[in-house]
Design a protein around this motif. Sequence first.
Motif, PDB file in Angstrom:
ATOM      1  N   GLN A  27      48.479 -68.529  10.497  1.00  0.00           N
ATOM      2  CA  GLN A  27      47.658 -67.295  10.847  1.00  0.00           C
ATOM      3  C   GLN A  27      47.973 -65.960  10.268  1.00  0.00           C
ATOM      4  OE1 GLN A  27      50.348 -65.891  13.874  1.00  0.00           O
ATOM      5  NE2 GLN A  27      49.702 -64.881  15.406  1.00  0.00           N
ATOM      6  N   GLY A  79      60.231 -63.461  12.799  1.00  0.00           N
ATOM      7  CA  GLY A  79      61.547 -64.175  13.323  1.00  0.00           C
ATOM      8  C   GLY A  79      62.861 -62.770  12.815  1.00  0.00           C
ATOM      9  N   THR A  80      62.198 -61.840  13.125  1.00  0.00           N
ATOM     10  CA  THR A  80      62.616 -60.002  12.934  1.00  0.00           C
ATOM     11  C   THR A  80      64.614 -60.481  13.443  1.00  0.00           C
ATOM     12  OG1 THR A  80      61.872 -59.654  14.935  1.00  0.00           O
ATOM     13  CG2 THR A  80      60.876 -59.253  12.379  1.00  0.00           C
ATOM     14  N   ARG A  81      64.543 -61.267  14.418  1.00  0.00           N
ATOM     15  CA  ARG A  81      66.188 -61.061  15.341  1.00  0.00           C
ATOM     16  C   ARG A  81      66.710 -62.080  14.186  1.00  0.00           C
ATOM     17  NH1 ARG A  81      65.321 -64.595  20.246  1.00  0.00           N
ATOM     18  NH2 ARG A  81      63.268 -64.443  19.188  1.00  0.00           N
ATOM     19  N   GLY A 136      50.488 -62.111  17.698  1.00  0.00           N
ATOM     20  CA  GLY A 136      51.813 -62.371  18.816  1.00  0.00           C
ATOM     21  C   GLY A 136      51.071 -64.155  19.186  1.00  0.00           C
ATOM     22  N   GLY A 181      55.730 -66.494  13.463  1.00  0.00           N
ATOM     23  CA  GLY A 181      56.443 -64.988  13.895  1.00  0.00           C
ATOM     24  C   GLY A 181      56.970 -65.014  12.283  1.00  0.00           C
TER      25      GLY A 181
HETATM   26  P1  UTP Z   1      59.165 -65.222  18.502  1.00  0.00           P
HETATM   27  O1  UTP Z   1      58.240 -63.857  19.938  1.00  0.00           O
HETATM   28  O2  UTP Z   1      60.321 -65.441  19.152  1.00  0.00           O
HETATM   29  O3  UTP Z   1      58.994 -65.127  17.713  1.00  0.00           O
HETATM   30  O4  UTP Z   1      58.043 -66.164  19.562  1.00  0.00           O
HETATM   31  P2  UTP Z   1      59.604 -63.761  16.244  1.00  0.00           P
HETATM   32  O5  UTP Z   1      58.197 -62.800  16.776  1.00  0.00           O
HETATM   33  O6  UTP Z   1      58.863 -64.430  15.248  1.00  0.00           O
HETATM   34  O7  UTP Z   1      60.513 -63.248  16.621  1.00  0.00           O
HETATM   35  P3  UTP Z   1      61.096 -61.755  16.639  1.00  0.00           P
HETATM   36  O8  UTP Z   1      61.090 -61.209  17.740  1.00  0.00           O
HETATM   37  O9  UTP Z   1      60.431 -61.262  15.581  1.00  0.00           O
HETATM   38  O10 UTP Z   1      62.407 -62.689  15.893  1.00  0.00           O
HETATM   39  C1  UTP Z   1      58.047 -67.608  20.117  1.00  0.00           C
HETATM   40  C2  UTP Z   1      56.853 -68.421  19.104  1.00  0.00           C
HETATM   41  O11 UTP Z   1      55.953 -68.132  18.672  1.00  0.00           O
HETATM   42  C3  UTP Z   1      55.565 -68.109  17.358  1.00  0.00           C
HETATM   43  C4  UTP Z   1      57.128 -67.681  16.722  1.00  0.00           C
HETATM   44  O12 UTP Z   1      56.816 -68.246  15.858  1.00  0.00           O
HETATM   45  C5  UTP Z   1      58.123 -69.082  17.533  1.00  0.00           C
HETATM   46  O13 UTP Z   1      58.008 -70.029  17.097  1.00  0.00           O
HETATM   47  N1  UTP Z   1      54.941 -66.489  16.536  1.00  0.00           N
HETATM   48  C6  UTP Z   1      55.081 -65.895  17.668  1.00  0.00           C
HETATM   49  C7  UTP Z   1      52.921 -67.027  16.158  1.00  0.00           C
HETATM   50  O14 UTP Z   1      53.302 -68.403  15.767  1.00  0.00           O
HETATM   51  N2  UTP Z   1      52.620 -66.042  15.795  1.00  0.00           N
HETATM   52  C8  UTP Z   1      52.848 -64.634  16.367  1.00  0.00           C
HETATM   53  O15 UTP Z   1      51.738 -64.041  16.448  1.00  0.00           O
HETATM   54  C9  UTP Z   1      53.830 -65.082  17.009  1.00  0.00           C
END
Ligand code: UTP
Length: 289
Positions: free
Chosen positions: A103, A14-16, A108, A12
């Motif tokens: 990925q 990690g935008t938050r 997602g 992910g």
């Molecule tokens: P989150 O929705 O918490 O991660 O996904 P994110 O997209 O990094 O969050 P924000 O909103 O941008 O801060 C839960 C888990 O799924 C992984 C993330 O790394 C996290 O561990 N994830 C999410 C993926 O591996 N691939 C994705 O496309 C989305």
Amino acid sequence: MKVQKAIIPAAGLGTRVLPASKSIPKEMLHIVDRPAIQYIVEEAVSSGITEIMIITSRGKKAVEDYFDRSPELESVLLKKGDLEKYEEIMKISNMANILYVRQKETRGLGDAILCAKSFVGSEPFAVLYGDDIIKSKCPVCKQLCDAYEEFNLGVVGIKKVTKEQIKKYSSMNVDFIRDNLFKITDMIEKPREDQIMSMYSILGRCVLPPEIFSILENTPVGVGGELQLTDAMKKLAQIDGMIGVDFVGKRYDMGSKLGIIQANVEFALEHEEIKDEFRLYLKGFLGDL
Ligand code: UTP
């Protein structure tokens, strides 16, 4: 069937937790002196998992480096005679049999899980979200694996959350079985207020049968334009039913600023090296507030 494989999605954006996560994977943000993902690998290993696949993406090389050997550091520590640190460093690289796959686009959680299809093959597998740390006496992944082995159904870790949280997470239809176990027959990702089925949400862990892959492959893109794992689990729950484990443990959301600070404060209060000094500091600091 015994659960021996685990997937840790860590791709992910990690935008938050930007800007910290701009060049450091959020899974590498530390709690006291170790990165979040180390706690997650430790939880999987102590739950009986023998093979782990971490789903990474561009900019996440630090995760792979962390679990690799570091010959230069090892020889410096050996030369200095710092055996304690040397052994700790060696332990990290020998922790588990870890494989990686990238990925290519952050499409997602469901899409991230699909990247591990050939790794999983025809076995059940655990999923430990890369940014969810759960502190517990009995590892939460083990609590879920035990339920999978008992019921032979997919399992999700659940907890009651607030109305504000449930709209950002998921909600499910639960029927009490016994103790902390529930039968789940339906669920929804990021529900509107009128779609809330119960205040239980999936938090950070699940154990799934390999059938989830063919469901995922036929699941359309969902909320936020992402392939949602919850949408595929919904189908699984409607066909076979799933088990919800209201797990025993405290979760820290390392994908949020507040979660990172809470985890650091609470883990520091138990950290052998700094707990006494930190407690004194905290007491003094709170007194001044
Ligand atoms: P989150 O929705 O918490 O991660 O996904 P994110 O997209 O990094 O969050 P924000 O909103 O941008 O801060 C839960 C888990 O799924 C992984 C993330 O790394 C996290 O561990 N994830 C999410 C993926 O591996 N691939 C994705 O496309 C989305």
